[in-house]
Structures are given as structure tokens and as C-alpha cells.
Design a protein around this motif. Structure first.
Motif, PDB file in Angstrom:
ATOM      1  N   ASP A  83     -32.690 -44.990   9.552  1.00  0.00           N
ATOM      2  CA  ASP A  83     -34.126 -45.037  11.030  1.00  0.00           C
ATOM      3  C   ASP A  83     -33.874 -46.285  11.378  1.00  0.00           C
ATOM      4  O   ASP A  83     -34.305 -46.129  13.160  1.00  0.00           O
ATOM      5  N   LEU A  84     -32.775 -47.304  11.586  1.00  0.00           N
ATOM      6  CA  LEU A  84     -32.832 -48.561  12.942  1.00  0.00           C
ATOM      7  C   LEU A  84     -32.164 -48.082  14.373  1.00  0.00           C
ATOM      8  O   LEU A  84     -32.543 -47.871  15.135  1.00  0.00           O
ATOM      9  N   LEU A  85     -31.296 -47.176  13.792  1.00  0.00           N
ATOM     10  CA  LEU A  85     -30.092 -46.272  15.226  1.00  0.00           C
ATOM     11  C   LEU A  85     -31.399 -45.810  15.905  1.00  0.00           C
ATOM     12  O   LEU A  85     -31.044 -45.350  16.809  1.00  0.00           O
ATOM     13  N   ARG A  86     -31.981 -44.711  14.692  1.00  0.00           N
ATOM     14  CA  ARG A  86     -32.860 -43.849  15.634  1.00  0.00           C
ATOM     15  C   ARG A  86     -34.114 -44.645  16.369  1.00  0.00           C
ATOM     16  O   ARG A  86     -34.443 -44.385  17.416  1.00  0.00           O
ATOM     17  N   VAL A  87     -34.792 -45.778  15.607  1.00  0.00           N
ATOM     18  CA  VAL A  87     -35.821 -46.262  16.108  1.00  0.00           C
ATOM     19  C   VAL A  87     -34.980 -47.457  17.197  1.00  0.00           C
ATOM     20  O   VAL A  87     -35.480 -47.649  18.635  1.00  0.00           O
ATOM     21  N   GLY A 140     -33.318 -37.971  23.386  1.00  0.00           N
ATOM     22  CA  GLY A 140     -32.271 -39.455  24.345  1.00  0.00           C
ATOM     23  C   GLY A 140     -31.231 -40.101  22.698  1.00  0.00           C
ATOM     24  O   GLY A 140     -30.602 -40.377  22.827  1.00  0.00           O
ATOM     25  N   TYR A 141     -32.478 -39.557  21.454  1.00  0.00           N
ATOM     26  CA  TYR A 141     -30.696 -39.893  20.962  1.00  0.00           C
ATOM     27  C   TYR A 141     -29.852 -39.213  20.352  1.00  0.00           C
ATOM     28  O   TYR A 141     -28.620 -39.948  20.246  1.00  0.00           O
ATOM     29  N   ARG A 142     -29.368 -38.361  20.921  1.00  0.00           N
ATOM     30  CA  ARG A 142     -28.320 -37.104  20.341  1.00  0.00           C
ATOM     31  C   ARG A 142     -27.723 -37.974  21.976  1.00  0.00           C
ATOM     32  O   ARG A 142     -26.193 -37.553  21.497  1.00  0.00           O
ATOM     33  N   PHE A 143     -27.763 -38.261  22.535  1.00  0.00           N
ATOM     34  CA  PHE A 143     -26.965 -38.888  23.766  1.00  0.00           C
ATOM     35  C   PHE A 143     -26.809 -40.342  23.280  1.00  0.00           C
ATOM     36  O   PHE A 143     -25.552 -40.687  24.035  1.00  0.00           O
ATOM     37  N   ALA A 144     -27.542 -41.409  23.237  1.00  0.00           N
ATOM     38  CA  ALA A 144     -27.116 -42.323  21.799  1.00  0.00           C
ATOM     39  C   ALA A 144     -25.803 -42.291  21.329  1.00  0.00           C
ATOM     40  O   ALA A 144     -25.095 -43.044  21.033  1.00  0.00           O
ATOM     41  N   VAL A 145     -25.844 -41.271  20.280  1.00  0.00           N
ATOM     42  CA  VAL A 145     -25.254 -40.801  18.820  1.00  0.00           C
ATOM     43  C   VAL A 145     -25.521 -39.434  19.067  1.00  0.00           C
ATOM     44  O   VAL A 145     -25.985 -38.731  18.206  1.00  0.00           O
ATOM     45  N   PRO A 183     -23.498 -36.335  17.802  1.00  0.00           N
ATOM     46  CA  PRO A 183     -23.758 -35.944  16.223  1.00  0.00           C
ATOM     47  C   PRO A 183     -21.969 -36.078  16.015  1.00  0.00           C
ATOM     48  O   PRO A 183     -21.936 -36.895  14.209  1.00  0.00           O
ATOM     49  N   ASP A 184     -21.252 -36.174  16.156  1.00  0.00           N
ATOM     50  CA  ASP A 184     -19.477 -36.251  16.158  1.00  0.00           C
ATOM     51  C   ASP A 184     -18.703 -37.522  15.853  1.00  0.00           C
ATOM     52  O   ASP A 184     -18.436 -38.272  15.494  1.00  0.00           O
ATOM     53  N   GLU A 185     -20.033 -38.463  16.582  1.00  0.00           N
ATOM     54  CA  GLU A 185     -20.312 -40.074  16.036  1.00  0.00           C
ATOM     55  C   GLU A 185     -21.106 -40.402  14.909  1.00  0.00           C
ATOM     56  O   GLU A 185     -20.935 -42.619  14.451  1.00  0.00           O
ATOM     57  N   GLU A 186     -21.938 -39.999  14.508  1.00  0.00           N
ATOM     58  CA  GLU A 186     -22.739 -40.441  13.393  1.00  0.00           C
ATOM     59  C   GLU A 186     -22.440 -41.128  11.866  1.00  0.00           C
ATOM     60  O   GLU A 186     -22.923 -42.322  11.688  1.00  0.00           O
ATOM     61  N   ALA A 187     -21.807 -40.495  12.126  1.00  0.00           N
ATOM     62  CA  ALA A 187     -21.095 -40.679  10.678  1.00  0.00           C
ATOM     63  C   ALA A 187     -20.439 -42.114  10.680  1.00  0.00           C
ATOM     64  O   ALA A 187     -20.410 -42.800  10.405  1.00  0.00           O
ATOM     65  N   ASP A 188     -19.841 -42.377  11.996  1.00  0.00           N
ATOM     66  CA  ASP A 188     -18.497 -43.425  11.913  1.00  0.00           C
ATOM     67  C   ASP A 188     -19.908 -45.075  12.607  1.00  0.00           C
ATOM     68  O   ASP A 188     -19.052 -45.930  11.722  1.00  0.00           O
ATOM     69  N   LEU A 189     -20.988 -44.180  13.148  1.00  0.00           N
ATOM     70  CA  LEU A 189     -21.145 -45.351  13.318  1.00  0.00           C
ATOM     71  C   LEU A 189     -22.370 -46.517  12.485  1.00  0.00           C
ATOM     72  O   LEU A 189     -22.682 -47.444  12.412  1.00  0.00           O
ATOM     73  N   LEU A 190     -22.832 -45.088  11.590  1.00  0.00           N
ATOM     74  CA  LEU A 190     -23.271 -45.449  10.121  1.00  0.00           C
ATOM     75  C   LEU A 190     -22.646 -46.006   9.468  1.00  0.00           C
ATOM     76  O   LEU A 190     -22.690 -47.396   8.887  1.00  0.00           O
ATOM     77  N   LEU A 191     -21.449 -45.954   9.459  1.00  0.00           N
ATOM     78  CA  LEU A 191     -19.904 -47.058   8.983  1.00  0.00           C
ATOM     79  C   LEU A 191     -20.051 -48.639   9.043  1.00  0.00           C
ATOM     80  O   LEU A 191     -20.329 -49.106   8.609  1.00  0.00           O
ATOM     81  N   GLU A 192     -19.735 -48.243  10.284  1.00  0.00           N
ATOM     82  CA  GLU A 192     -19.779 -49.877  11.464  1.00  0.00           C
ATOM     83  C   GLU A 192     -21.154 -50.687  11.157  1.00  0.00           C
ATOM     84  O   GLU A 192     -20.876 -51.395  10.584  1.00  0.00           O
ATOM     85  N   LEU A 193     -22.565 -49.943  10.941  1.00  0.00           N
ATOM     86  CA  LEU A 193     -23.550 -50.636  10.343  1.00  0.00           C
ATOM     87  C   LEU A 193     -23.713 -50.847   9.708  1.00  0.00           C
ATOM     88  O   LEU A 193     -24.449 -52.261   9.206  1.00  0.00           O
ATOM     89  N   PHE A 194     -23.707 -50.282   8.248  1.00  0.00           N
ATOM     90  CA  PHE A 194     -22.745 -50.848   7.175  1.00  0.00           C
ATOM     91  C   PHE A 194     -22.362 -51.965   6.800  1.00  0.00           C
ATOM     92  O   PHE A 194     -22.639 -52.657   6.707  1.00  0.00           O
ATOM     93  N   GLU A 195     -21.136 -52.266   7.579  1.00  0.00           N
ATOM     94  CA  GLU A 195     -20.732 -53.580   7.463  1.00  0.00           C
ATOM     95  C   GLU A 195     -21.495 -54.658   7.658  1.00  0.00           C
ATOM     96  O   GLU A 195     -21.589 -56.042   7.650  1.00  0.00           O
TER      97      GLU A 195
END
Length: 342
Positions: free
Chosen positions: A228-232, A281-286, A288-300
Motif C-alpha cells: 500500500d505504501l508503494l501505491r499511496v 501513474g503507479y505503473r509508470f513508477a513501478v 510490473p516486472d520491477e514490483e517484486a524486487d522493489l518490494l524486497l528492497e522495501l522489506f529490508e
């Protein structure tokens, strides 16, 4: 939290609105006195705003007459020669006329009112769409207990704690700003500030102050999950509301002199478009092929326990993409049910 490039702002020339823009702004400001928040942001001529604040409150019937008079003028191409501008103004004025009609005690039926306000009629999706989403959620969420309990446990594991939010948000804003700059450009001198607040009815909000400046607030009373943080953040900052509003001011108001855009209206066609653009705009920022990797970095960066197990973290990130998508489908069902109760 940090701000982006400071705005220079103050040396812009003062413009005088043409008669149509002037009366449009006056009508919006007068409606706002009856419907606080109807004008979501104002950076038009200050003297108009001050004058409306000093005058006696106009009745709903008077405002309805004002709106109908404005619509009649907008039907004449001689008043607004530019077809695109005239089309936009007429759609906005029809929304204001609907609000004024309600204030005058003669509201349209609810669905007709919504359709007139947004220049778009809500579409009811088949129940099968939501049944399918619920079934997919059942299959996606780990565990064997009740779906509600499994969903609550899943959500709790992905919540970013308040003490971690400032650094994580600064990182995301910087990343999304770079992506938006490359894709769309960013007006020189824009400024964005993000703060944490409580006691609000929303998860995040963009307050546009004009001068290319936005204040974005995130409500920490509500648990903020990583997906949700990515999207907001993308929705409220880049390439969402902040960038859209800044470009509207820089291009439409300053460059083209369309001062009617100095008032941003809620429950009008521009609001529907603005929300749609922020979601898109979310899909320009994130991508689909980058979303999982970005979430992994966010988790860390958020210090989530799931980040300690790389395999679990990647599975969680990939599952979160699907989980979030299905929840959005179910959210539309809730909105539809609320609408049907009106």
C-alpha cells in the motif's frame, strides 16, 4: 521529511482572469462556503477569494441561477472560442449546477447526481468478478484457518512501523521523482513536503498550495502495509497528484493563462480524471516486472522480519502483488454496495 527542489514562485506575473474564468472561480468559491472542501485547492487570484469571504452568503437558489447563467454563456462559442477549453468548462459547470441544485432543495436522483458531477455514469460489474477475486484470495493466502484471520496475519506481517516511515518514504519519493522526470519532465522549482499525521479519514492526501508546492500527509492511525505504501506514495507524489497539479499550474495557468484551473474541485469531472491519472501513474513508477524486487528492497529498508529469509521475502513480494490486485477488486464491490444503499 525532506523536500524536493525549493520553489522560486514569487516573481510570477499577476494575471487578470477573463470574464468566464472570473465567474467560474467565483461560483466555485461561493459553493465552497456551503460545501466546505468543494474547492480542494486554490491558487487563483487572491482578490476573488477575499471578496467572496467578505460577501453575504448566497442562497442555493441564487447559486443555481448563477450556474445556469454560466452554462448558457458557455454554449456560445463566441464566449470561449477554444473548443477544448469550452468542453472542459461546460462539464465542470454542469457539476457545479448539480451541487447548486441540491443546495436549492431540488436534488437530482442520486445516480443522476453522481453522473452529472463526474460526467461519467458508474458501471455495475457482474457479481462473478468479485466471486472470482474472493476465490483467488482464498487460494493465495497461506494457512488453513478462516480467510479473515489469514488476511489479518498477512497484513500485519507487511506493516511498516511509524519510526521507519520517514526514511522509507524519502527513498521512494526520490526514486519515483527520478522516474517521473525521465518519463514526463518536472516543472523547474516544484516543491514537495511529506509529513505524518493522525486523526484523518484517509490513508494519504495531497494538499496543493500553488506555486508548484504540495504538502502530502500520511495517516499513521491506519496500518501502512508495504504494498500500500508503494501505491499511496506514487499516487500522491510522482507521477501522481503533485506532478499533475504542478504541471497544470505551470502549463495551463501560467503559460496559457487559463485561470479557471486555479481552483481544483472535488466531486467534479477534473477530480475523477485526477484520481484516475494518479492510479494509472503507479505503473509508470513501478512497472510490473520491477514490483517484486522493489518490494524486497522495501522489506529490508523497513526492517520487516520477512526480509531475513530471502526465499520467503521473494515469495511474499510476489504474492503481495496478486493479493493487492484482488483486494482492489473487492474494494469496488464494497463501493458498489454502498452506492446501492443510497
Amino acid at each position: 521529511m525532506r523536500s524536493t527542489t525549493p520553489a522560486s514562485g514569487g516573481d510570477r506575473p499577476v494575471r487578470v482572469p477573463d470574464p468566464i474564468a472570473r465567474d467560474y472561480l467565483l461560483l466555485a468559491l461561493r459553493l465552497n462556503r456551503h460545501i466546505p472542501g468543494f474547492v480542494d485547492g486554490y491558487f487563483g487570484p487572491a482578490d476573488l477569494q477575499a471578496g467572496v469571504a467578505r460577501e453575504s452568503l448566497r442562497s442555493g437558489a441564487r447559486l443555481r441561477a448563477d450556474a445556469e447563467a454560466l452554462l448558457a454563456r458557455l454554449a456560445d462559442p463566441a464566449e470561449v472560442p477554444d473548443p477544448a477549453r469550452r468542453t472542459w468548462l461546460r462539464a465542470q459547470a454542469r457539476a457545479m449546477a448539480a451541487h447548486a441544485r441540491s443546495l436549492a432543495g431540488d436534488p437530482l436522483p442520486y445516480l443522476d447526481h453522481v453522473t452529472t458531477c463526474f460526467d461519467w455514469r458508474p458501471v455495475r460489474l457482474p457479481d462473478a468478478v468479485f466471486d472470482r477475486a474472493a476465490a483467488e484470495l482464498e487460494a493465495l493466502l497461506p494457512g488453513d484457518g478462516p480467510l479473515e484471520a489469514r488476511l489479518a496475519a498477512w497484513d500485519a506481517a507487511l506493516v511498516v512501523t511509524v519510526d521507519r516511515l520517514p526514511a522509507v518514504v524519502d527513498w521512494l519519493v526520490g526514486r519515483f521523482r527520478e522516474r517521473a522526470t525521465a518519463a514526463f519532465g518536472v516543472p523547474a522549482g516544484e516543491e514537495l513536503r511529506v509529513s505524518l499525521v493522525t486523526d484523518k479519514p484517509w490513508s494519504g492526501y495531497n494538499w496543493y498550495d500553488g506555486g508548484l508546492r504540495s504538502r502530502v500527509e500520511l495517516n499513521t492511525d491506519l496500518p501502512i502495509r508495504s504494498p500500500d505504501l508503494l501505491r499511496v506514495v506514487a499516487h500522491e507524489t510522482f507521477p501522481g497528484h503533485h506532478l499533475e497539479h504542478a504541471w497544470k499550474e505551470a502549463d495551463l495557468v501560467v503559460a496559457q493563462g487559463r485561470l479557471e484551473h486555479g481552483a481544483m474541485l472535488i466531486n467534479a469531472p477534473e477530480c475523477l480524471l485526477s484520481e484516475g491519472l494518479a492510479n494509472l501513474g503507479y505503473r509508470f513508477a513501478v512497472p510490473p516486472d520491477e514490483e517484486a524486487d522493489l518490494l524486497l528492497e522495501l522489506f529490508e529498508r523497513a526492517g520487516l522480519a520477512v526480509a531475513a529469509d530471502p526465499a520467503l521475502a521473494r515469495g511474499t513480494a510476489e504474492r503481495s502483488e496478486e493479493h493487492t490486485s484482488e483486494l482492489q477488486s473487492l474494494a469496488y464491490l464494497v463501493c458498489r454496495l454502498l452506492l446501492e444503499k443510497k
